[in-house]
Design a protein around this motif. Sequence first.
Motif, PDB file in Angstrom:
ATOM      1  N   LEU A   1       0.880  -1.173   0.044  1.00  0.00           N
ATOM      2  CA  LEU A   1      -0.137   0.035  -0.106  1.00  0.00           C
ATOM      3  C   LEU A   1       0.857   1.163   0.012  1.00  0.00           C
TER       4      LEU A   1
ATOM      5  N   ILE B   1       2.084   1.682  -3.475  1.00  0.00           N
ATOM      6  CA  ILE B   1       1.128   2.232  -4.169  1.00  0.00           C
ATOM      7  C   ILE B   1       0.929   3.778  -4.245  1.00  0.00           C
ATOM      8  N   VAL B   2       0.731   4.196  -3.022  1.00  0.00           N
ATOM      9  CA  VAL B   2       0.696   5.555  -2.426  1.00  0.00           C
ATOM     10  C   VAL B   2       1.728   6.337  -3.262  1.00  0.00           C
TER      11      VAL B   2
ATOM     12  N   VAL C   1     -11.027   1.672  -7.156  1.00  0.00           N
ATOM     13  CA  VAL C   1      -9.942   1.075  -6.416  1.00  0.00           C
ATOM     14  C   VAL C   1      -9.663   0.035  -5.855  1.00  0.00           C
TER      15      VAL C   1
ATOM     16  N   THR D   1      -6.558   0.010   3.966  1.00  0.00           N
ATOM     17  CA  THR D   1      -6.858   0.177   2.531  1.00  0.00           C
ATOM     18  C   THR D   1      -7.380   1.720   2.248  1.00  0.00           C
TER      19      THR D   1
ATOM     20  N   VAL E   1      -5.116   3.766   0.128  1.00  0.00           N
ATOM     21  CA  VAL E   1      -5.111   4.125  -1.167  1.00  0.00           C
ATOM     22  C   VAL E   1      -6.571   4.750  -1.752  1.00  0.00           C
TER      23      VAL E   1
ATOM     24  N   ILE F   1      -4.397   5.608 -10.040  1.00  0.00           N
ATOM     25  CA  ILE F   1      -4.588   4.808  -8.754  1.00  0.00           C
ATOM     26  C   ILE F   1      -4.378   3.292  -9.178  1.00  0.00           C
TER      27      ILE F   1
ATOM     28  N   ILE G   1      -1.762   0.323  -8.388  1.00  0.00           N
ATOM     29  CA  ILE G   1      -2.126  -0.744  -7.974  1.00  0.00           C
ATOM     30  C   ILE G   1      -1.678  -2.127  -8.695  1.00  0.00           C
TER      31      ILE G   1
END
Length: 108
Positions: free
Chosen positions: A29, A32-33, A61, A82, A85, A97, A101
Amino acid sequence: EALYPAVDEELEAEIHCHEETEQKVQEVLREIVLRVAPEPMLAVFQRSRQRIHHPGCNKKVLSTFYKTCWRPQEHPYITKYTYWVTNLCNSYRDEEIVRAIATSCSTN
């Protein structure tokens, strides 16, 4: 005579597995961010509870995350992270986004 019952090795292994998974979820996570937002924003998204201003984005997402990364039925405790995200939806486009992912989860 032991004061405590013997350690259940299977239970210990199961707990260890879940701890490792939870750690891995946080790492993915975070990745991803950082693929979408600059690093100073990571703390903001981790600190801010989920605010749904763009439900369509949140749906895309989360759907992508759960299909590509982890299934919540197998690891229900991961849902507590979660929002890192989904908070991206308040500032970034869903396509960006979802792409982050897919990239992060396919390499981990």
